[in-house]
Design an enzyme around this catalytic site. Structure first.
Site, mmCIF file in Angstrom:
data_model
loop_
_atom_site.group_PDB
_atom_site.id
_atom_site.type_symbol
_atom_site.label_atom_id
_atom_site.label_comp_id
_atom_site.label_asym_id
_atom_site.label_seq_id
_atom_site.Cartn_x
_atom_site.Cartn_y
_atom_site.Cartn_z
ATOM 1 N N ASP A 298 -10.642 18.956 12.994
ATOM 2 C CA ASP A 298 -10.113 18.031 13.996
ATOM 3 C C ASP A 298 -8.813 18.534 14.606
ATOM 4 O OD1 ASP A 298 -12.214 16.322 13.629
ATOM 5 O OD2 ASP A 298 -11.202 15.117 12.103
ATOM 6 N N GLY A 299 -7.975 19.200 13.803
ATOM 7 C CA GLY A 299 -6.711 19.717 14.331
ATOM 8 C C GLY A 299 -6.929 20.748 15.417
ATOM 9 N N ASN A 365 -6.139 11.519 20.664
ATOM 10 C CA ASN A 365 -6.493 10.541 19.632
ATOM 11 C C ASN A 365 -5.646 9.280 19.711
ATOM 12 O OD1 ASN A 365 -8.660 11.796 18.495
ATOM 13 N ND2 ASN A 365 -7.675 12.320 16.574
ATOM 14 N N ASP A 395 4.601 -2.035 9.304
ATOM 15 C CA ASP A 395 4.908 -0.614 9.215
ATOM 16 C C ASP A 395 4.847 0.083 10.565
ATOM 17 O OD1 ASP A 395 5.367 -0.792 6.556
ATOM 18 O OD2 ASP A 395 3.535 0.211 5.900
#
Length: 523
Positions: A298-299, A365, A395
């Protein structure tokens, strides 16, 4: 009764016309409608002229029947008039559509003739090619504006021609056309061009969930191969692929500087492989390259977002059969998925004017706003088209594309969304609320996430997991859908690839099938 019979006979003479008088018949039936209206008028005259006495029940019933007939005639006339008007409107639309199609065909024919003339002139005047280059470019630009799609554009100025170019040939990008894919060649569905190709940039004219098909109008010439670093298997596969693409497909090949050094260390045979020197050349690479191939995870796919306006073929899961897959992509036609991206702007409270606003950042993404190393809850004010939405206390917050719905957003409780569904996912990260559920917003909205001035700590924004930026109190992040999608080639089609990925990668809904022997018997 004698008076009523007399009136009816008079109605027959007026309603159906005199024997000695001829009335023209309308082609669309308006004459019939007129006769219906005249019949209704005659019935109304009978009702007004006929004396109805309360003691005569038969006359009362007869008058009510006449009123019913009058209403029926009126409704029939109105319905027929409406049907005639609708038929005329459809006929008008048909004529307009046919005229538009004829104009498009004439434009396409003239465009092909102009291209053939310009190609002939280029061959005859090869010695004066640098001089005529700007004139050809102006002609191509005019054709682009006229026809919507144009990739027949010389990609280098005369002053930028590389002296090392083989045989002094000017590199041109492969031309292609994107259209709605119809079932069957004889389908009566209209095929509309939906993507403009100008100066090497892909810009969507409209978005839809329909499957899009790419057909090369001229063969691809240049390809970029991006690889996952520190992987021996990927390095071996890359060398094999470069050799095959050069020897079998005669393509120009670009790789990263790191990969080119690795290939030259292995053999001097790979001296033909090209690369880039700095970020400026990376930003201009899309004007030369037709296809991007990624070897990795994916990177590696996220890394292609920098090559924002090129077709991408992701073969990370099909490395063993790369020859068959790449051959089908280069031959075409192929199904593609236009993966939408988000365009993000960080607006500082200290900025005094628009010049001091930072450059936009494109993400494939998601963009994440979190509390970073702070132990305090984040406090984020969220607006949608300048309307206050909510205040996030938790968060952080994820703003994701539908392509990124199976990444960080999914881990935070967001839904999985088909990549061709246009929208923005609004997913909180560990909200301190039981009722804060994720949202999917339409593609046309603009979201603004602002750090309030009374926030106890700053927030941090990351874009596709990198390029973290601190957001101080008063700063804001503005996010909207970018007009430049990343086109990725499908193995089958968008839907088939999507379900295969969530089955194979995420093991979606994978469980042991219940045995029939475990089902309790009815007593």
């Amino acid at each position: 009764m004698d008076e009523i019979r007399l009136e009816l006979r008079r109605e027959d003479s007026f309603g159906h016309g005199d024997a000695g008088v001829s009335r023209p018949h309308s082609e669309n039936g308006f004459g019939d409608s007129l006769s219906l209206l005249q019949s209704e008028k005659a019935v109304q005259e009978i009702l007004q002229q006929t004396p109805v006495h309360g003691s005569d029940d038969h006359l009362i019933e007869f008058s009510e029947a006449l009123r019913t007939v009058a209403k029926a005639l009126r409704r029939a006339a109105e319905g027929k008039a409406a049907a005639q008007a609708e038929a005329a409107e459809w006929k008008r639309r048909f004529e307009l559509e046919r005229a538009r199609n004829l104009r498009l065909e004439n434009k396409e024919q003239s465009f092909k003739e102009n291209n053939s003339v310009s190609e002939g002139g280029r061959l005859e005047n090869s010695t004066s090619q640098p001089v005529l280059l700007n004139q050809e470019r102006e002609h191509s630009n005019r054709a682009c504006l006229e026809h919507g799609i144009c990739s027949h554009e010389v990609l280098q100025d005369a002053k930028d021609v590389d002296s090392n170019m083989v045989n002094n040939k000017i590199m041109k990008k492969a031309s292609f056309k994107l259209s709605w894919r119809c079932k069957g060649e004889n389908s009566d569905q209209h095929k509309h061009d939906i993507v403009y190709f100008e100066r090497g940039n892909i810009t969507t004219a409209e978005r839809s969930s329909k499957q899009i098909s790419l057909k090369w109008e001229s063969p691809p010439q240049t390809v970029v191969i991006l690889t996952k670093p520190n992987s021996n298997s990927v390095q071996i596969l890359c060398a094999q692929m470069v050799r095959w693409l050069r020897e079998q497909k005669k393509l120009n090949i670009y790789v990263e500087p790191r990969v080119r050094a690795e290939l030259l260390t292995e053999s001097s045979y790979f001296s033909f492989v090209q690369t880039w020197k700095d970020e400026k050349e990376i930003l201009l690479l899309h004007t030369k390259v037709d296809l991007v191939v990624t070897l990795g995870g994916d990177g590696t796919v996220l890394w292609i977002s920098l090559f924002c306006n090129m077709n991408c073929s992701d073969i990370r899961s099909y490395s063993e059969h790369y020859k068959d897959y790449l051959d089908s992509v280069l031959r075409g036609p192929i199904s593609i998925t236009l993966r939408n991206r988000l365009q993000c702007h960080v607006i500082r409270d200290a900025a005094k004017n628009e010049i001091e606003i930072e450059d936009p950042i494109l993400v494939l993404n998601e963009v994440t706003i979190d509390r970073g190393i702070s132990s305090y809850l984040t406090n984020l004010e969220c607006y949608c088209d300048n309307s206050f939405v909510t205040c996030v206390q938790g968060d952080g917050l994820i703003l994701s594309t539908t392509s990124g719905s199976t990444a960080y957003s999914l881990a935070a409780g967001g839904s999985m969304v088909h990549p061709q569904v246009p929208g923005i996912l609004f997913t909180p990260i560990c909200p301190h609320s039981l009722s804060f559920r994720p949202l999917i917003l339409p593609e046309h909205v603009t979201l603004r996430v602002q750090i309030p001035f009374n926030s106890r700590s700053p927030a941090w924004a990351s874009f596709d997991g990198k390029d973290r930026k601190q957001l101080a109190p008063g700063d804001a992040l503005v996010c909207s859908m970018a007009p430049w999608p990343v086109p990725t080639a499908c193995q089958v089609d968008s839907t088939d690839d999507f379900f295969r990925s969530i089955h194979d990668g995420l093991h979606w809904n994978l469980r042991k099938t219940q045995s029939s022997f475990d089902v309790p018997l009815d007593v």
